[in-house]
Motif scaffolding. Structure first.
Motif, PDB file in Angstrom:
ATOM      1  N   LYS A 181    -102.547  54.846 107.608  1.00 30.85           N
ATOM      2  CA  LYS A 181    -101.286  54.757 106.874  1.00 30.85           C
ATOM      3  C   LYS A 181    -100.742  53.336 106.810  1.00 30.85           C
ATOM      4  O   LYS A 181     -99.630  53.122 106.317  1.00 30.85           O
ATOM      5  CB  LYS A 181    -100.248  55.688 107.498  1.00 30.85           C
ATOM      6  CG  LYS A 181    -100.519  57.160 107.227  1.00 30.85           C
ATOM      7  CD  LYS A 181     -99.335  58.009 107.670  1.00 30.85           C
ATOM      8  CE  LYS A 181     -99.553  59.463 107.323  1.00 30.85           C
ATOM      9  NZ  LYS A 181     -98.408  60.310 107.712  1.00 30.85           N
ATOM     10  N   ASP A 182    -101.518  52.363 107.295  1.00 32.63           N
ATOM     11  CA  ASP A 182    -101.091  50.964 107.210  1.00 32.63           C
ATOM     12  C   ASP A 182    -101.495  50.385 105.858  1.00 32.63           C
ATOM     13  O   ASP A 182    -102.489  50.794 105.257  1.00 32.63           O
ATOM     14  CB  ASP A 182    -101.714  50.150 108.345  1.00 32.63           C
ATOM     15  CG  ASP A 182    -101.226  50.619 109.701  1.00 32.63           C
ATOM     16  OD1 ASP A 182    -100.015  50.833 109.841  1.00 32.63           O
ATOM     17  OD2 ASP A 182    -102.065  50.784 110.611  1.00 32.63           O
ATOM     18  N   SER A 183    -100.714  49.418 105.378  1.00 27.97           N
ATOM     19  CA  SER A 183    -100.918  48.874 104.042  1.00 27.97           C
ATOM     20  C   SER A 183    -101.232  47.384 104.078  1.00 27.97           C
ATOM     21  O   SER A 183    -100.705  46.643 104.904  1.00 27.97           O
ATOM     22  CB  SER A 183     -99.670  49.100 103.168  1.00 27.97           C
ATOM     23  OG  SER A 183     -99.448  50.470 102.957  1.00 27.97           O
ATOM     24  N   PHE A 184    -102.084  46.976 103.156  1.00 25.15           N
ATOM     25  CA  PHE A 184    -102.374  45.570 102.929  1.00 25.15           C
ATOM     26  C   PHE A 184    -101.466  45.042 101.820  1.00 25.15           C
ATOM     27  O   PHE A 184    -101.296  45.694 100.786  1.00 25.15           O
ATOM     28  CB  PHE A 184    -103.834  45.380 102.527  1.00 25.15           C
ATOM     29  CG  PHE A 184    -104.809  45.538 103.658  1.00 25.15           C
ATOM     30  CD1 PHE A 184    -105.312  44.438 104.330  1.00 25.15           C
ATOM     31  CD2 PHE A 184    -105.221  46.805 104.071  1.00 25.15           C
ATOM     32  CE1 PHE A 184    -106.209  44.579 105.370  1.00 25.15           C
ATOM     33  CE2 PHE A 184    -106.122  46.965 105.106  1.00 25.15           C
ATOM     34  CZ  PHE A 184    -106.611  45.841 105.764  1.00 25.15           C
ATOM     35  N   ASP A 218    -105.450  33.707 112.852  1.00 29.18           N
ATOM     36  CA  ASP A 218    -104.123  34.295 112.639  1.00 29.18           C
ATOM     37  C   ASP A 218    -103.805  35.172 113.848  1.00 29.18           C
ATOM     38  O   ASP A 218    -104.207  36.333 113.915  1.00 29.18           O
ATOM     39  CB  ASP A 218    -104.105  35.112 111.352  1.00 29.18           C
ATOM     40  CG  ASP A 218    -102.705  35.562 110.954  1.00 29.18           C
ATOM     41  OD1 ASP A 218    -101.827  35.601 111.837  1.00 29.18           O
ATOM     42  OD2 ASP A 218    -102.496  35.853 109.768  1.00 29.18           O
ATOM     43  N   ILE A 219    -103.081  34.629 114.804  1.00 27.67           N
ATOM     44  CA  ILE A 219    -102.848  35.348 116.051  1.00 27.67           C
ATOM     45  C   ILE A 219    -101.445  35.934 116.154  1.00 27.67           C
ATOM     46  O   ILE A 219    -101.144  36.663 117.088  1.00 27.67           O
ATOM     47  CB  ILE A 219    -103.112  34.426 117.260  1.00 27.67           C
ATOM     48  CG1 ILE A 219    -102.189  33.202 117.211  1.00 27.67           C
ATOM     49  CG2 ILE A 219    -104.574  34.012 117.314  1.00 27.67           C
ATOM     50  CD1 ILE A 219    -102.296  32.316 118.438  1.00 27.67           C
ATOM     51  N   VAL A 220    -100.575  35.630 115.192  1.00 31.08           N
ATOM     52  CA  VAL A 220     -99.198  36.137 115.282  1.00 31.08           C
ATOM     53  C   VAL A 220     -98.739  36.844 114.012  1.00 31.08           C
ATOM     54  O   VAL A 220     -97.712  37.515 114.026  1.00 31.08           O
ATOM     55  CB  VAL A 220     -98.209  34.993 115.591  1.00 31.08           C
ATOM     56  CG1 VAL A 220     -98.481  34.420 116.971  1.00 31.08           C
ATOM     57  CG2 VAL A 220     -98.282  33.889 114.540  1.00 31.08           C
ATOM     58  N   GLY A 221     -99.457  36.714 112.937  1.00 31.01           N
ATOM     59  CA  GLY A 221     -98.985  37.244 111.666  1.00 31.01           C
ATOM     60  C   GLY A 221     -99.683  38.520 111.244  1.00 31.01           C
ATOM     61  O   GLY A 221     -99.474  39.585 111.829  1.00 31.01           O
ATOM     62  N   ALA A 222    -100.529  38.419 110.217  1.00 34.26           N
ATOM     63  CA  ALA A 222    -101.229  39.566 109.648  1.00 34.26           C
ATOM     64  C   ALA A 222    -102.727  39.269 109.678  1.00 34.26           C
ATOM     65  O   ALA A 222    -103.302  38.809 108.689  1.00 34.26           O
ATOM     66  CB  ALA A 222    -100.748  39.834 108.221  1.00 34.26           C
ATOM     67  N   THR A 252    -103.163  49.726  99.908  1.00 34.79           N
ATOM     68  CA  THR A 252    -102.457  48.546  99.411  1.00 34.79           C
ATOM     69  C   THR A 252    -100.992  48.902  99.207  1.00 34.79           C
ATOM     70  O   THR A 252    -100.652  50.017  98.805  1.00 34.79           O
ATOM     71  CB  THR A 252    -103.068  48.047  98.088  1.00 34.79           C
ATOM     72  OG1 THR A 252    -103.249  49.154  97.187  1.00 34.79           O
ATOM     73  CG2 THR A 252    -104.415  47.380  98.330  1.00 34.79           C
ATOM     74  N   SER A 253    -100.111  47.954  99.467  1.00 36.57           N
ATOM     75  CA  SER A 253     -98.683  48.236  99.516  1.00 36.57           C
ATOM     76  C   SER A 253     -98.120  48.695  98.184  1.00 36.57           C
ATOM     77  O   SER A 253     -97.192  49.502  98.144  1.00 36.57           O
ATOM     78  CB  SER A 253     -97.917  47.002 100.009  1.00 36.57           C
ATOM     79  OG  SER A 253     -98.181  45.884  99.178  1.00 36.57           O
ATOM     80  N   ASP A 254     -98.656  48.193  97.092  1.00 29.26           N
ATOM     81  CA  ASP A 254     -98.181  48.591  95.771  1.00 29.26           C
ATOM     82  C   ASP A 254     -99.206  49.417  95.018  1.00 29.26           C
ATOM     83  O   ASP A 254     -99.206  49.452  93.786  1.00 29.26           O
ATOM     84  CB  ASP A 254     -97.808  47.355  94.950  1.00 29.26           C
ATOM     85  CG  ASP A 254     -96.599  46.627  95.519  1.00 29.26           C
ATOM     86  OD1 ASP A 254     -95.697  47.312  96.050  1.00 29.26           O
ATOM     87  OD2 ASP A 254     -96.568  45.388  95.450  1.00 29.26           O
ATOM     88  N   ASN A 255    -100.115  50.055  95.779  1.00 29.85           N
ATOM     89  CA  ASN A 255    -101.154  50.915  95.197  1.00 29.85           C
ATOM     90  C   ASN A 255    -102.088  50.161  94.257  1.00 29.85           C
ATOM     91  O   ASN A 255    -102.613  50.732  93.301  1.00 29.85           O
ATOM     92  CB  ASN A 255    -100.532  52.114  94.474  1.00 29.85           C
ATOM     93  CG  ASN A 255     -99.882  53.085  95.432  1.00 29.85           C
ATOM     94  OD1 ASN A 255    -100.118  53.041  96.644  1.00 29.85           O
ATOM     95  ND2 ASN A 255     -99.043  53.961  94.912  1.00 29.85           N
ATOM     96  N   SER A 293    -103.435  40.995 103.079  1.00 26.17           N
ATOM     97  CA  SER A 293    -103.265  40.860 104.522  1.00 26.17           C
ATOM     98  C   SER A 293    -102.495  42.045 105.082  1.00 26.17           C
ATOM     99  O   SER A 293    -101.664  42.650 104.402  1.00 26.17           O
ATOM    100  CB  SER A 293    -102.509  39.573 104.869  1.00 26.17           C
ATOM    101  OG  SER A 293    -103.239  38.434 104.491  1.00 26.17           O
ATOM    102  N   SER A 294    -102.765  42.361 106.356  1.00 29.81           N
ATOM    103  CA  SER A 294    -102.042  43.418 107.054  1.00 29.81           C
ATOM    104  C   SER A 294    -101.963  43.071 108.532  1.00 29.81           C
ATOM    105  O   SER A 294    -102.908  42.511 109.106  1.00 29.81           O
ATOM    106  CB  SER A 294    -102.738  44.768 106.878  1.00 29.81           C
ATOM    107  OG  SER A 294    -102.077  45.784 107.611  1.00 29.81           O
TER     108      SER A 294
END
Length: 569
Positions: free
Chosen positions: A234-237, A208-212, A191-194, A227-228
């Motif tokens: 190493k990717d974040s939601f 959702d074909i263009v966003g996250a 998660t982006s903010d832990n 969402s991600s």
């Protein structure tokens, strides 16, 4: 592997299949390959004996480490650490006990005894670990007895005899990772903010074909939605908000909501399912629908009541539902919360369903529920019920000929909590359990702050654009029950068992003037940054010249391009 036909209630015959061909050694990044400095339990594989039969099955030594045999439990006196004798050896090991003594043997073919700490020139403590042909299963070969038929560590086929000797039959041992003190893998909070996220469920939103498109929801409250745009270790939601709207019906009014899942139905329609405690405190399953797409976070139309799932005498409740699509049909899997009422085992169920958004309850069962797995027959699964076993959180995926049934096991937030897997060629089973955890406290490393990950499990699974599978699981950084989500890659062995893989340093080589030397990675925290500590003065093989050398970066397994110790990895 063991053949599992043990069930305390005689309601299922759960078979543990032998894998057909081992490929563990071909996959790096898993502790189910022997690794220097890692500690293991080794479990003797008695053919056709299912736990707790033949419970004396763990390679063990006394408190003074001078006697070896099989023991009935796994603890400190069953821990064996693998040590590479030299830096150039491959698949050759010394077996270190907790006392610091090494397991050894006689080079004489007339002596089949094993012991520890011998200083005799006639003895050796060097072993080769050979794959048996089954995943996570190994043979110990005494390599300095190459002329002897009796050169493998063996156990007696009689469960009442606990001795260990050198021989040629009954020589297969399952490997159970316990810990890695040196250079553990660093896992990244997803998660982006832990933010915390227990029981993470991830799916790919087809609308959702263009966003996250990767969405994640978590246990508790009004159910957090993340969402991600990518899925990877190493990717974040990013937190989007809560998914549940108001007003809520009586059955969903308690905020202690567990293990939500969602199934996209197309054209913006989504159906989520979760359990919520009723007036008597027992959790039951219900659903909520959104017709405006995931992005609007408007799951506002609730089922009229909880689902009647047709399990007789089910006083413990129903939790951990999972939707699965297969060949145009939809199934629901769930756990009966049997441990709540003191049962020594728990069960997982499956039922085909039809979904109608015009129906007040959304779901209609087709046929009768089928119990496809119970929690018996594996020693590493425990429970809050004394002497019992517990599984939960079913997840089903299909790959090639097999259905893979993943399950969480043991006491959540405790070191014993783990993830297991079973497989079958039929969706209704019988399912064969893998004899080792798919994911456990022993197989994972540390968080970014350096604290040990505890109790990994309750995983979900999703594919990226290229078709690569990933596992999203929760764990605590330290023994505190503050659960966060983590993402790691999922691969399959040649014998069709899944395995979690993480970056390792095993491919890193430091070049010396007259050869090469394998180095492990060590790290030091400096100004909150991870710095490679191996850019240091080392001697060449001749022992005369001293020069600056640089090894590898643990996180990437790529070689550093500078010999300065300030190099960031």
């Amino acid at each position: 592997m063991l053949i599992s036909n043990f069930s305390p209630v005689n309601i299922t015959a759960l078979m543990m299949q032998a894998a057909q061909a081992s490929s563990a050694a071909a996959i790096t990044g898993t502790l189910y390959n022997p690794q220097h400095g890692s500690t293991y339990y080794f479990e003797a594989q008695h053919s056709n004996a299912v736990w707790p039969e033949c419970n004396y099955r763990f390679v063990s030594y006394t408190g003074t480490c001078d006697t070896l045999d099989l023991w009935q439990g796994a603890g400190a006196n069953q821990e064996i650490t693998l040590r590479a004798p030299t830096d150039n050896d491959v698949d050759v090991w010394k077996l270190e006990t907790d006392c610091g003594l090494f397991i050894d043997y006689s080079k004489s073919c007339n002596n089949i005894d094993i012991g520890t700490g011998s200083k005799s020139a006639d003895n050796s403590d060097i072993w080769r670990l050979l794959p048996s042909g089954n995943f996570a299963e190994w043979h110990f070969e005494a390599i300095n007895r190459s002329e002897c038929q009796d050169r493998f560590l063996t156990f007696n086929s009689d469960c009442n005899v606990h001795t260990l000797v050198l021989g040629d039959i009954n020589r297969a041992f399952l490997m159970h990772p316990v810990k890695t003190v040196d250079n553990p893998v660093v896992h990244h909070i997803a998660t982006s903010d832990n933010q915390g996220c227990a029981d993470p469920f991830v799916w790919k939103d087809p609308d959702d074909i263009v966003g996250a498109p990767y969405k994640m929801i978590c246990t508790g409250g009004d159910i957090s939605l993340y969402s991600s745009g990518l899925i990877g270790r190493k990717d974040s939601f990013t937190y989007d908000g809560v998914m549940l709207g108001n007003p809520k019906p009586d059955w969903a009014s308690n905020s202690n909501r567990w293990a939500p899942e969602n199934i996209p139905l197309g054209n913006g329609k989504n159906l989520a399912i979760f359990s919520s405690p009723q007036l008597n405190g027992v959790h039951r399953l219900g659903a909520v629908m959104s017709v405006e797409g995931v992005g609007d976070r408007k799951w506002t139309t609730y089922s009229a009541s909880t689902f009647a799932l047709g399990i007789p005498n089910n006083d413990g409740g129903d939790i951990d539902a999972h939707f699965f699509k297969d060949n145009g049909k939809i199934y629901i899997l769930w756990k009966t919360d049997d441990n709540v009422v003191g049962m020594p085992y728990t069960r997982l169920w499956i039922n085909e369903v039809s979904i109608s958004l015009e129906d007040a309850d959304f779901l209609q069962l087709i046929g009768e529920p089928v119990m496809i797995l119970d929690s018996t027959a594996l020693w590493w699964i425990d429970s809050w019920v004394n002497g019992g076993s517990l599984i939960e959180g079913p997840q089903l995926i299909k790959k090639d000929a097999y259905y893979y049934l993943f399950f969480a096991a043991g006491k959540y937030c405790q070191p014993s909590y783990a993830q297991g897997v079973a497989r079958s060629m039929s969706i209704f089973g019988p399912y064969s359990k893998l004899g080792v955890p798919f994911l456990s406290t022993g197989t994972v490393g540390v968080g970014s702050n350096g604290d040990k990950l505890i109790g990994p499990g309750h995983a979900s699974f999703v594919q990226d654009q290229a078709g690569t599978w990933f596992s999203i699981f929760h764990a605590s950084e330290g023994l505190n029950c503050n659960r966060h989500p983590y993402v790691e890659k999922l691969l399959w062995t040649d014998d069709n068992w899944p395995v979690i893989v993480t970056p390792t340093c095993s491919d890193g080589v430091v070049k010396f003037k007259q050869g090469s030397k394998n180095r492990s990675c060590k790290w030091v925290n400096k100004k909150q940054q991870r710095i490679n500590k191996h850019c240091a003065k080392e001697k060449t093989w001749e022992g005369g010249e001293v020069k600056l050398l640089c090894s590898v970066c643990c996180e990437t397994c790529s070689k550093c391009t500078t010999n300065k110790c300030s190099r960031k990895c």
